[in-house]
Design a protein around this motif. Structure first.
Motif, short mmCIF file in Angstrom:
data_model
loop_
_atom_site.label_atom_id
_atom_site.label_comp_id
_atom_site.label_asym_id
_atom_site.label_seq_id
_atom_site.Cartn_x
_atom_site.Cartn_y
_atom_site.Cartn_z
N ILE A 1 17.89 85.43 5.62
CA ILE A 1 18.51 84.40 4.79
C ILE A 1 19.84 84.91 4.20
CG2 ILE A 1 17.13 85.05 2.74
CD1 ILE A 1 17.22 82.12 1.87
N LEU A 2 19.86 86.21 3.91
CA LEU A 2 21.08 86.81 3.36
C LEU A 2 22.17 86.86 4.44
CD1 LEU A 2 22.16 88.07 0.77
CD2 LEU A 2 21.15 90.25 1.45
N VAL A 3 21.77 87.18 5.67
CA VAL A 3 22.73 87.19 6.78
C VAL A 3 23.27 85.78 7.01
CG1 VAL A 3 23.13 87.79 9.19
CG2 VAL A 3 21.54 89.16 7.82
N ARG A 4 22.36 84.79 6.96
CA ARG A 4 22.81 83.39 7.13
C ARG A 4 23.84 83.02 6.06
NH1 ARG A 4 17.60 82.56 8.36
NH2 ARG A 4 17.37 82.14 10.58
N ALA A 5 23.59 83.47 4.84
CA ALA A 5 24.51 83.14 3.75
C ALA A 5 25.88 83.79 4.01
CB ALA A 5 23.93 83.61 2.41
N VAL A 6 25.89 85.03 4.51
CA VAL A 6 27.15 85.70 4.84
C VAL A 6 27.84 85.00 6.01
CG1 VAL A 6 28.15 87.84 5.78
CG2 VAL A 6 26.50 87.95 3.90
N GLU A 7 27.06 84.58 7.00
CA GLU A 7 27.65 83.87 8.14
C GLU A 7 28.24 82.52 7.72
OE1 GLU A 7 25.43 85.50 12.14
OE2 GLU A 7 24.77 83.59 11.32
N THR A 8 27.66 81.93 6.70
CA THR A 8 28.22 80.66 6.19
C THR A 8 29.61 80.90 5.61
OG1 THR A 8 25.97 79.96 5.68
CG2 THR A 8 27.74 78.69 4.69
N VAL A 9 29.76 82.01 4.87
CA VAL A 9 31.09 82.36 4.36
C VAL A 9 32.07 82.52 5.52
CG1 VAL A 9 32.45 84.07 3.08
CG2 VAL A 9 30.10 83.53 2.34
N GLU A 10 31.65 83.24 6.56
CA GLU A 10 32.53 83.47 7.71
C GLU A 10 32.90 82.16 8.41
OE1 GLU A 10 34.02 86.16 8.54
OE2 GLU A 10 34.81 85.66 10.53
N ALA A 11 31.94 81.26 8.55
CA ALA A 11 32.21 79.99 9.24
C ALA A 11 33.22 79.15 8.45
CB ALA A 11 30.91 79.20 9.44
N ILE A 12 33.10 79.16 7.13
CA ILE A 12 34.04 78.39 6.30
C ILE A 12 35.43 79.03 6.35
CG2 ILE A 12 34.58 77.71 3.92
CD1 ILE A 12 31.45 77.65 3.50
N ASP A 13 35.45 80.34 6.24
CA ASP A 13 36.71 81.09 6.26
C ASP A 13 37.41 80.93 7.62
OD1 ASP A 13 38.43 82.95 4.92
OD2 ASP A 13 37.66 84.51 6.25
N GLU A 14 36.61 80.98 8.68
CA GLU A 14 37.16 80.82 10.03
C GLU A 14 37.70 79.39 10.21
OE1 GLU A 14 37.78 82.95 12.23
OE2 GLU A 14 37.81 82.00 14.22
N ALA A 15 37.00 78.41 9.66
CA ALA A 15 37.47 77.02 9.76
C ALA A 15 38.85 76.89 9.12
CB ALA A 15 36.48 76.07 9.09
N LEU A 16 39.05 77.55 7.99
CA LEU A 16 40.37 77.51 7.33
C LEU A 16 41.44 78.12 8.23
CD1 LEU A 16 39.26 78.37 3.71
CD2 LEU A 16 40.74 76.44 4.30
N ARG A 17 41.13 79.26 8.85
CA ARG A 17 42.10 79.90 9.75
C ARG A 17 42.42 79.01 10.94
NH1 ARG A 17 39.72 84.43 8.20
NH2 ARG A 17 37.95 84.13 9.57
N LEU A 18 41.39 78.41 11.51
CA LEU A 18 41.59 77.57 12.70
C LEU A 18 42.42 76.33 12.36
CD1 LEU A 18 37.98 77.82 14.20
CD2 LEU A 18 40.03 78.94 15.08
N ILE A 19 42.14 75.75 11.21
CA ILE A 19 42.89 74.56 10.79
C ILE A 19 44.37 74.91 10.61
CG2 ILE A 19 43.27 73.06 8.79
CD1 ILE A 19 40.20 72.75 8.65
N ASP A 20 44.65 76.08 10.05
CA ASP A 20 46.05 76.48 9.85
C ASP A 20 46.76 76.77 11.17
OD1 ASP A 20 45.89 76.08 7.19
OD2 ASP A 20 45.59 78.18 6.64
N ALA A 21 46.01 77.17 12.18
CA ALA A 21 46.62 77.51 13.48
C ALA A 21 46.72 76.29 14.41
CB ALA A 21 45.80 78.61 14.16
N TYR A 22 46.11 75.20 14.01
CA TYR A 22 45.98 74.06 14.93
C TYR A 22 47.30 73.32 15.14
CZ TYR A 22 44.47 69.53 16.76
OH TYR A 22 44.32 68.39 17.52
N GLU A 23 47.60 73.02 16.38
CA GLU A 23 48.70 72.12 16.76
C GLU A 23 48.11 71.11 17.72
OE1 GLU A 23 51.52 74.67 18.64
OE2 GLU A 23 51.82 75.88 16.83
N GLU A 24 48.53 69.86 17.59
CA GLU A 24 47.96 68.84 18.47
C GLU A 24 48.32 69.13 19.92
OE1 GLU A 24 48.71 64.79 17.02
OE2 GLU A 24 48.65 65.66 15.01
N PRO A 25 47.33 69.17 20.80
CA PRO A 25 47.61 69.48 22.22
C PRO A 25 48.28 68.30 22.91
CG PRO A 25 45.28 68.99 21.91
CD PRO A 25 45.90 68.94 20.54
N ASP A 26 48.98 68.60 24.02
CA ASP A 26 49.63 67.53 24.80
C ASP A 26 48.58 66.53 25.30
OD1 ASP A 26 52.04 68.75 24.42
OD2 ASP A 26 51.89 69.96 26.25
N ALA A 27 47.48 67.05 25.74
CA ALA A 27 46.39 66.19 26.21
C ALA A 27 45.09 66.69 25.58
CB ALA A 27 46.29 66.24 27.73
#
Lengths: 162, 440
Positions: free
Chosen positions: B315-341
């Motif tokens: 459960i503690l590992v899941r909680a840490v992975e939740t932090v990583e998933a949220i943090d990664e989502a922020l990074r991905l959103i900042d790197a996102y550019e709309e693709p041509d297709a």
């Protein structure tokens, strides 16, 4: 703005457990695009209900699920929120069941003001089973009844909100 | 308990309809003689259902196996089909898949940590009783979970059974502004998830040390050319704590599913015969170095180090992975550019493809044989819970053996908790579970 939320609970590939989905799909066909009505099909994870914006926003919530009470397949039972909820079977390993979700909503003060639960009696629930003809027929009847009711509810809500 | 106690215990751990699964514990003369997990596996049905269908259909059809992890099924299927057809989508499509997967992890992990597993540790029978005393905690869980839903909705088109996902990419790519609008809630969520790790670290964890072979994905490339490989989600090589390091295409040479006498379900084994475990603890054991600072720092702060061998601390590992998933989502959103297709063409070829992703509860492997006319000739699906069954049995045997002094009720409750450590999948492997402890 969603006035009415209709949730079909169940699984499309588990025989009569498809009852809620059949109602949701039929109702969607009948209502078409209707701004004030949101129709959701839910399989596992009833707790997902509590994170749907429409759960708190809708004036009326209708849940449709398969039930097993020993009545003939296709029998329909309508429960209002004023009736006591049946007790949950036990704690799940993987999700909260529908009754537990409703009890959690009650504990959090987030039961919809107007909640209707429609149960359709099922007989077979094996993976890959087709729904019983009696259940398919019952889903049709429930969808038709809900179609009329949902339109009326939506209209009344719009009027009262206006 | 010094004398032979012969008791029968039967626990209905999970039941919408009874009798499709059971955990049986047999105790004789203060010795756990046998533990058997019997579960029913809808994937077998879906494997048959897929044969003869168009090669574009498995993502949507297999997503119906599990209402909690449809993205896992969609993306494992897509990985396998694109592998068969020899197509690798461009970076922005890979980024969106990773972001979609973050949404599923947040939703699934938060449900498990807050509503299913926390009540065990806080001494409540369920989240319902817990909600009365810990109203704010439950509401925080629901708000975090809603964020996962929102990500699934924005990228997947729908929170439940995403419809925007297809072989080759997406039907429609989200706008940059739509994703950027999620930043404030994600920033709140990262702080809330870090606070959750600290709270969970204060739980009282039963003692149990298990030495499973851990198996997880480990990406060797990032989603784009200049992006470092991250924590495993939507792709990766298959690595194990015994040193195994293979491409997903080699899976069938190293892993097998075997029939066991007590169950119609298949159990996962390595070809060496070793049992193994997949899921949060396996991922953390093999990828802790891939966590970014917010998750890595709070893990270190609460004393969580890889490998973590107590299944109750998953459960503690899941909680840490939740932090990583949220943090990664922020990074991905900042790197996102709309693709041509939003998608690339994936013409069918006569071939076989393999795909694996990290479902919230562990590796989900798909294999498809496709014919030149684009029909599925064969399908194999190996869900995480099937792989974890032997590990769950071993944990339960180890735990019950050490706690025979507990009365039946307490033992039953703790045993359920031990099963919950693996967040076993209700739909993909254990739709209905009935636990029985037999003391003779």
């Amino acid at each position: 703005m969603t006035d009415v939320l209709v949730v079909g609970v169940g699984h499309p590939d588990r025989g009569d457990d498809a009852a809620g989905w059949l109602v949701a799909e039929r109702l969607r066909e009948q209502l078409g695009d209707h701004d004030e009505v949101e129709i959701v099909r839910l399989s596992a994870d009833p707790a997902g209900l509590l994170t749907l914006p429409a759960w708190d926003a809708a004036a009326h919530v209708v849940l449709v699920d398969a039930i097993v009470t020993g009545a003939p397949p296709g029998s329909v039972e309508v429960l209002g929120a004023d009736r006591p909820l049946p007790s949950p079977r036990a704690s799940g390993t993987h999700d909260l069941d529908l009754v537990a979700t409703l009890q959690l909503a009650r504990a959090l003060g987030r039961l919809p003001r107007d909640l209707t639960i429609v149960g359709i009696e099922g007989a077979r629930f094996g993976v890959g089973d087709l729904p019983s003809p009696a259940v398919v027929a019952a889903a049709e009847r429930v969808a038709c009844a809900l179609d009329a009711e949902v339109r009326a509810l939506g209209t009344r809500s719009s009027q009262s909100a206006g | 308990m010094t004398h032979s106690h012969e008791r029968d215990i039967s626990v209905e751990a999970l039941a919408r309809v009874e009798g499709e699964g059971a955990m049986r514990v047999k105790i004789r003369d203060d010795h756990v003689e046998h533990v058997a997990l019997e579960i029913y596996e809808p994937p077998r049905f879906f494997e048959a259902l897929l044969v003869g269908r168009a090669y574009t259909e498995p993502p949507d059809l297999t997503a119906r196996i599990c209402g909690i992890c449809p993205v896992a099924y969609q993306l494992s299927a897509i990985n396998a089909i694109e592998d068969a057809c020899g197509v690798e989508p461009p970076p922005m499509i890979r980024l969106l898949r990773r972001l979609l997967y973050c949404g599923e992890w947040i939703e699934s992990h938060v449900l498990h940590v807050f509503l299913l597993h926390a009540p065990d540790f806080l001494g409540y029978q369920s989240a319902i009783e817990m909600a009365a005393d810990h109203h704010a905690l439950v509401e925080q869980g629901l708000r975090l979970r809603k964020l996962g839903n929102t990500l699934l909705e924005v990228i997947g088109g729908r929170a439940i059974h995403p419809i925007n996902v297809r072989v080759g990419g997406f039907h429609r790519a989200p706008r940059v502004a739509t994703l950027q609008a999620l930043r404030p809630e994600l920033e709140w969520a990262r702080d809330a998830a870090i606070a959750t790790v600290r709270a969970v670290a204060g739980f009282d964890f039963p003692d149990l040390e298990q030495h499973h072979v851990y198996v997880a994905l480990r990406p060797d490339v990032g989603w784009g050319p200049d992006v470092a490989p991250g924590y495993p989600l939507e792709t990766g090589r298959v690595v194990a704590s015994d040193g195994l390091d293979i491409a997903v295409q080699e899976w069938p040479r190293w892993f097998r599913e075997e029939h066991v006498p007590h169950s119609t379900a298949l159990h996962g084994r390595m070809v060496t015969g070793a049992t193994y475990a997949v899921g949060p603890q396996a991922r953390f054991a093999l990828n802790a170095d891939r966590l970014h600072a917010p998750a890595a720092d709070v893990a270190a702060e609460v004393g969580l180090a890889a490998p973590e061998r107590n299944p109750f601390r998953s459960i503690l590992v899941r909680a840490v992975e939740t932090v990583e998933a949220i943090d990664e989502a922020l990074r991905l959103i900042d790197a996102y550019e709309e693709p041509d297709a939003p998608a690339v063409e994936v013409p069918p070829v006569d071939g076989v493809g393999h795909g694996a992703t990290e479902a919230p509860r562990g590796i989900l492997y798909h294999r498809y044989a496709i014919s030149a006319d684009g029909l599925v000739a064969a399908a194999t699906i190996v869900p995480p819970t099937a792989q974890n069954q032997p590990a769950m049995e071993a944990d339960l045997a180890g735990f019950v053996q050490r706690h025979l002094d507990l009365d039946d009720e307490a033992l039953r409750w703790r045993s359920e908790q031990a099963i919950r450590n693996y967040d076993p999948c209700i739909s993909c492997s254990t739709h209905f579970l009935d636990l029985q402890i037999d003391r003779g």
